[in-house]
Motif scaffolding. Structure first.
Motif, PDB file in Angstrom:
ATOM      1  N   LEU A  11      51.995  30.928  43.275  1.00 49.49           N
ATOM      2  CA  LEU A  11      50.626  31.588  43.390  1.00 49.49           C
ATOM      3  C   LEU A  11      49.829  31.574  42.183  1.00 49.49           C
ATOM      4  O   LEU A  11      50.223  31.456  41.199  1.00 49.49           O
ATOM      5  N   ILE A  12      48.451  31.618  42.883  1.00 45.86           N
ATOM      6  CA  ILE A  12      47.335  31.626  41.721  1.00 45.86           C
ATOM      7  C   ILE A  12      46.617  33.053  41.817  1.00 45.86           C
ATOM      8  O   ILE A  12      46.242  33.115  42.822  1.00 45.86           O
ATOM      9  N   ILE A  13      46.795  33.851  40.781  1.00 47.17           N
ATOM     10  CA  ILE A  13      46.342  35.120  40.675  1.00 47.17           C
ATOM     11  C   ILE A  13      45.290  35.241  39.786  1.00 47.17           C
ATOM     12  O   ILE A  13      45.454  34.678  38.629  1.00 47.17           O
ATOM     13  N   ASP A  14      44.349  36.145  40.114  1.00 46.10           N
ATOM     14  CA  ASP A  14      43.304  36.635  39.141  1.00 46.10           C
ATOM     15  C   ASP A  14      43.896  37.666  38.206  1.00 46.10           C
ATOM     16  O   ASP A  14      44.271  38.851  38.760  1.00 46.10           O
ATOM     17  N   SER A  15      44.078  37.394  37.125  1.00 45.88           N
ATOM     18  CA  SER A  15      44.507  38.129  35.971  1.00 45.88           C
ATOM     19  C   SER A  15      43.969  39.712  36.025  1.00 45.88           C
ATOM     20  O   SER A  15      44.193  40.328  35.412  1.00 45.88           O
ATOM     21  N   LYS A  16      42.647  39.397  36.200  1.00 50.59           N
ATOM     22  CA  LYS A  16      41.985  40.871  36.105  1.00 50.59           C
ATOM     23  C   LYS A  16      41.896  41.871  37.428  1.00 50.59           C
ATOM     24  O   LYS A  16      42.099  42.852  36.994  1.00 50.59           O
TER      25      LYS A  16
ATOM     26  N   MET B 229      51.568  32.118  39.063  1.00 54.23           N
ATOM     27  CA  MET B 229      52.730  32.820  38.993  1.00 54.23           C
ATOM     28  C   MET B 229      53.786  32.107  40.026  1.00 54.23           C
ATOM     29  O   MET B 229      53.452  31.766  41.129  1.00 54.23           O
ATOM     30  N   HIS B 230      55.163  32.061  39.373  1.00 53.94           N
ATOM     31  CA  HIS B 230      55.987  31.601  40.561  1.00 53.94           C
ATOM     32  C   HIS B 230      56.368  32.613  41.400  1.00 53.94           C
ATOM     33  O   HIS B 230      56.055  34.062  40.809  1.00 53.94           O
ATOM     34  N   GLN B 231      57.198  32.681  42.373  1.00 56.17           N
ATOM     35  CA  GLN B 231      57.479  33.755  43.304  1.00 56.17           C
ATOM     36  C   GLN B 231      58.054  34.912  42.591  1.00 56.17           C
ATOM     37  O   GLN B 231      57.759  36.083  43.000  1.00 56.17           O
ATOM     38  N   SER B 232      59.177  34.600  41.715  1.00 55.69           N
ATOM     39  CA  SER B 232      59.823  35.868  40.994  1.00 55.69           C
ATOM     40  C   SER B 232      59.181  36.579  40.162  1.00 55.69           C
ATOM     41  O   SER B 232      58.967  37.507  39.739  1.00 55.69           O
ATOM     42  N   ASP B 233      58.178  35.509  39.462  1.00 54.88           N
ATOM     43  CA  ASP B 233      57.099  36.230  38.169  1.00 54.88           C
ATOM     44  C   ASP B 233      56.188  37.253  38.758  1.00 54.88           C
ATOM     45  O   ASP B 233      56.076  38.350  38.434  1.00 54.88           O
TER      46      ASP B 233
END
Ligand code: ADP
Length: 359
Positions: free
Chosen positions: A18-23, A82-86
């Motif tokens: 997953l690519i997530i926006d950290s904000k 992020m990986h799935q478990s992260d």
């Protein structure tokens, strides 16, 4: 029951990305599943990574990250991989961008150096790489809103996770070098605890770090899928009762569900060999089970040849583990004690990881 939980860890399919926006915590792209391939990124990965590195496969996490980086026009400065478990663990602890060195192997993290290698750190997307801890390291106490909503105790901690297959290995509690787990599911996968690290991309062999040891493994295309093409599970049970496991079968097959083998022989064009078929179905099954056992033995021999610790005892997981006749055949062919693992669920392994974190 929940009020007794003091530590949580989660395993997930490695290379599910997953690519997530950290904000904002929002996904910047659709999640990419473990087996999805990004062939567009492979030439780029091959041009920056050492040859035969684990990331040099179209489905690696690094290919997924680069493919997204090259094609997306969403904002990239605050992206975090992020990986799935992260991701699931993040929902519980709230600290974004933390992963473990098992999940991060396929994005290029070096668990021996305990850092990302220089060829990766110099890339423009390196800020999106998560910070890495050993699997089963406490990240923080569980978020207050989650704790109160679900009734966890105040001191309940959330720890880094691991991959599905490593968690399944941990479940078997094979904790000493030389102990191994063979998974006899649709395919045959072997995992061996070794004091030495071995990697050989030709055979798809690589090593995961487990504290001060290495978990080395390889997967053959043989296994239960071939059996299922020929027999129902009921037939497998019935025919197996007619097999004398102490007697060697004269039949020599290479059971594959389709063309191609990777480990312990790397040959994408290898043809299945399932004949000649004797008239007696039990004799046929005996020949197939014994042939699969020989492939398993060859797999452990190859790991040793590549420099891993010699296998001493094998635990078994998967649908094939309930076949006691097969276990006896394998003991004879491998020349080793073979036992059914008491626990094989990955979730059990993740729970052991959570337990270790608080010990
Ligand atoms: P997966 O999760 O990889 O799909 P499982 O661990 O559920 O596989 O195992 C299913 C496999 O086990 C099937 O391919 C089937 O042929 C095999 N299997 C089921 N029963 C037996 C048996 N009695 N002896 C040997 N193999 C069996």
């Amino acid at each position: 029951m929940r009020s007794l939980i003091t530590s949580i860890s989660i395993d997930g399919t490695s290379a599910t990305t997953l690519i997530i926006d950290s904000k904002t915590g929002e996904a910047l792209a659709r999640p990419l599943l473990y087996n999805e391939s990004c062939p567009d990124a492979l030439p780029i990965v091959k041009s920056i990574a050492p040859s035969n590195h684990t990331v040099c496969s179209g489905s690696s996490t690094l290919c997924k990250l680069i493919s997204w980086w090259a094609s997306s026009d969403s904002s990239k400065e605050s992206a975090v991989l992020m990986h799935q478990s992260d991701w699931l663990l993040w929902l519980l602890h709230g600290k974004i961008g933390v992963s473990d060195y098992n999940n991060a192997l396929k994005v290029g993290y070096d668990p021996e150096l305990e850092s990302y290698p220089p060829w990766l750190k110099s890339q423009p997307y390196s800020h999106a790489l998560p910070s890495i801890q050993a699997p089963g390291t406490i990240i923080s106490t569980i978020k207050k809103d989650i704790r109160t909503k679900f009734g966890f105790p105040e001191d309940c901690v959330v720890c880094t996770g691991t991959t599905d297959s490593i968690a399944a290995f941990l479940a078997a509690r094979a904790t000493l070098p030389g102990k191994a787990v063979t998974s006899l599911g649709s395919t045959l996968a072997i995992k061996l605890l070794s004091t030495t690290r071995i990697d050989d991309a030709r055979f798809g062999v690589y090593s995961h770090r487990l504290d001060d040891k290495w978990l080395v493994g390889g997967a053959s295309n043989t296994g239960g899928a071939v059996l299922r093409q020929l027999f129902s599970d009921e037939q497998l049970d019935n025919l197996s009762t007619q097999i004398n496991p102490n007697e060697a079968s004269p039949l020599d097959y290479y059971p594959l569900p389709a063309e191609g083998e990777r480990f312990p022989i790397a040959d994408p064009k290898m043809a299945p060999r399932l004949g000649p078929r004797p008239q007696c179905d039990a004799a046929y099954l005996h020949g197939i089970l014994e042939s699969i056992a020989r492939i398993e033995a060859k797999g452990y021999a190859l790991l040793k040849d590549l420099g891993a610790t010699k296998v001493e005892e094998v635990f078994t997981a998967g649908g094939g583990s309930k076949n006691d006749k097969w276990t006896k055949i394998r003991e004879r062919v491998l020349g080793l004690p073979v036992r059914r693992a008491l626990q094989t669920e990955a979730a059990y392994g993740a729970a052991l990881l959570a337990l270790k974190a608080t010990e």
